[in-house]
Design a protein around this motif. Sequence first.
Motif, PDB file in Angstrom:
ATOM      1  N   SER A 136     -15.316   9.468 -36.513  1.00 18.90           N
ATOM      2  CA  SER A 136     -16.189   9.323 -35.351  1.00 18.90           C
ATOM      3  C   SER A 136     -17.619   9.710 -35.681  1.00 18.90           C
ATOM      4  CB  SER A 136     -15.674  10.212 -34.218  1.00 18.90           C
ATOM      5  OG  SER A 136     -16.619  10.300 -33.185  1.00 18.90           O
ATOM      6  N   SER A 169     -22.272   9.158 -24.140  1.00 19.21           N
ATOM      7  CA  SER A 169     -22.276   7.819 -24.750  1.00 19.21           C
ATOM      8  C   SER A 169     -23.694   7.238 -24.781  1.00 19.21           C
ATOM      9  CB  SER A 169     -21.346   6.889 -23.959  1.00 19.21           C
ATOM     10  OG  SER A 169     -20.034   7.386 -23.931  1.00 19.21           O
ATOM     11  N   ASP A 212     -18.291   3.985 -29.762  1.00 15.42           N
ATOM     12  CA  ASP A 212     -17.082   4.406 -29.067  1.00 15.42           C
ATOM     13  C   ASP A 212     -16.248   5.141 -30.111  1.00 15.42           C
ATOM     14  OD1 ASP A 212     -14.935   3.738 -26.761  1.00 15.42           O
ATOM     15  OD2 ASP A 212     -13.976   3.389 -28.686  1.00 15.42           O
ATOM     16  N   ASP A 213     -15.439   6.099 -29.693  1.00 16.09           N
ATOM     17  CA  ASP A 213     -14.647   6.871 -30.655  1.00 16.09           C
ATOM     18  C   ASP A 213     -13.637   6.030 -31.417  1.00 16.09           C
ATOM     19  OD1 ASP A 213     -15.832   9.319 -30.301  1.00 16.09           O
ATOM     20  OD2 ASP A 213     -14.438   9.987 -28.739  1.00 16.09           O
ATOM     21  N   ARG A 270      -4.547   1.925 -26.611  1.00 19.84           N
ATOM     22  CA  ARG A 270      -4.931   2.930 -25.606  1.00 19.84           C
ATOM     23  C   ARG A 270      -3.722   3.763 -25.197  1.00 19.84           C
ATOM     24  NH1 ARG A 270      -9.071  -1.088 -22.743  1.00 19.84           N
ATOM     25  NH2 ARG A 270     -10.859  -0.613 -24.065  1.00 19.84           N
ATOM     26  N   LYS A 311     -13.776  10.607 -20.985  1.00 23.90           N
ATOM     27  CA  LYS A 311     -14.886  11.539 -21.212  1.00 23.90           C
ATOM     28  C   LYS A 311     -15.528  11.903 -19.885  1.00 23.90           C
ATOM     29  CE  LYS A 311     -16.092  10.264 -25.887  1.00 23.90           C
ATOM     30  NZ  LYS A 311     -17.188   9.999 -26.819  1.00 23.90           N
ATOM     31  N   VAL A 362     -13.859   4.605 -21.399  1.00 22.56           N
ATOM     32  CA  VAL A 362     -14.707   5.710 -21.886  1.00 22.56           C
ATOM     33  C   VAL A 362     -14.966   6.707 -20.758  1.00 22.56           C
ATOM     34  CG1 VAL A 362     -17.048   6.297 -22.675  1.00 22.56           C
ATOM     35  CG2 VAL A 362     -15.808   4.417 -23.759  1.00 22.56           C
ATOM     36  N   LYS A 363     -15.261   6.171 -19.569  1.00 20.57           N
ATOM     37  CA  LYS A 363     -15.539   7.058 -18.430  1.00 20.57           C
ATOM     38  C   LYS A 363     -14.284   7.809 -17.983  1.00 20.57           C
ATOM     39  CE  LYS A 363     -19.629   4.828 -16.498  1.00 20.57           C
ATOM     40  NZ  LYS A 363     -20.299   4.427 -15.265  1.00 20.57           N
ATOM     41  N   CYS A 376     -13.736  -1.504 -21.480  1.00 20.70           N
ATOM     42  CA  CYS A 376     -14.082  -0.464 -22.461  1.00 20.70           C
ATOM     43  C   CYS A 376     -14.899   0.653 -21.816  1.00 20.70           C
ATOM     44  CB  CYS A 376     -14.894  -1.060 -23.610  1.00 20.70           C
ATOM     45  SG  CYS A 376     -13.926  -2.076 -24.716  1.00 20.70           S
TER      46      CYS A 376
END
Length: 389
Positions: free
Chosen positions: A277, A343, A284-285, A264, A335, A331-332, A327
């Motif tokens: 992707s 998602s 998830d990417d 990350r 994005k 993501v939040k 995770c």
Amino acid sequence: MEDSGNHHHHSDDHDHNHHPSSSSPPTSGTCCKCGGPTTFAPPPQTPTFTSPPPTYRPIRAPAIPPDPNSTRAIILAPVPQSQKVPILPPPHHFIAPAKRIHSPDDIVRFHSSDSSKNFLGFVVALSESIRAKKISDPCHVSPATTSLLSILQTLTLIADQTPPLPQSARYGNVSYRTWHEKMSNSAESLIQTLLPENLHPATVELAPYFADSFGNSSRIDYGTGHETNFAAWLYCLARLGVIGEEDYPAVVARVFVKYLDLMRKLQLQYCLEPAGSHGVWGLDDYHFLPFIFGSSQLIDHKYMKPKSIHNEDILENFSNEYLYLACIAFVKKVKKGVFAEHSPMLDDISGVPNWNKVNTGLLKMYKAEVLEKVPIMQHFLFGSIIKWE
């Protein structure tokens, strides 16, 4: 997540019913999730969502919705079972591993092999080892585990010493290539800190899996194939007897967590592109395994259910203990916008009734969407430890 209220409303709305929101005027519109007609206008969105903010990741190819036939095949597939990893018997003849998968026929051959079944069985065993356990729970930490953590710490320090260069392009900071070169150059000496002297020749086989675990330096990207290489590297260490089953809980809760932190850091610091992707139709990417391990952690949890991912308080307070929640929180963070829109796969999974079903479904999906895909597995390597049979 700015629009947390919308997520609480959505958490019980997994059936795509188009419920009125209290403020919606009764005029016709289209559903913001499936595009179908609805008697209610979609809820008003704040202006920040009208154009993608800088952190939004463009996808290089149009997002392709999942093929209903392949989705059905995943549902009907048997659940992968855990397997013991057989120790590689001497005499050893280590060789530089090579690519062998070039076509769908090669994938079929790979999946009928003992190597493939045992590797997937190893992933399942890791998942089971962390079942109903928090990250902070005490676990056996062997000298090998300590060495693994030390290696990842070294790579983290190299990232600290290799800052990104100023550039106008949004993705792919060229400083990542410098980091990758430093990592590759130190791979052999780092790996040898793990191995007893009689296994030092194994470095020729272990180093390529290791170097491929952290992304691709020419494309400056990272994805589930690279993550699978890290799992393959750990599997090779298990085959050599460097790590044993008693190490599995620490391999997930300590080593894999540290690996995830490093990845990350690299993703954000060097703006790594997602490799291969699926766009919004992927899980998830970048990652897949932490969703598997994280869902196992939450099996039979007293009050956290799959729909709990929509509860901001739970994410804030428990993502440091549960990989799945971490995770979702990540993501939040990267994005912006409505979770169900950027998602949809994760949003759909939140409607599954329990974590056991989530875990078995993700294991089947990992086999089908990662280990059975030629574009991902064409880079996978085979030598004397993971044999091409």
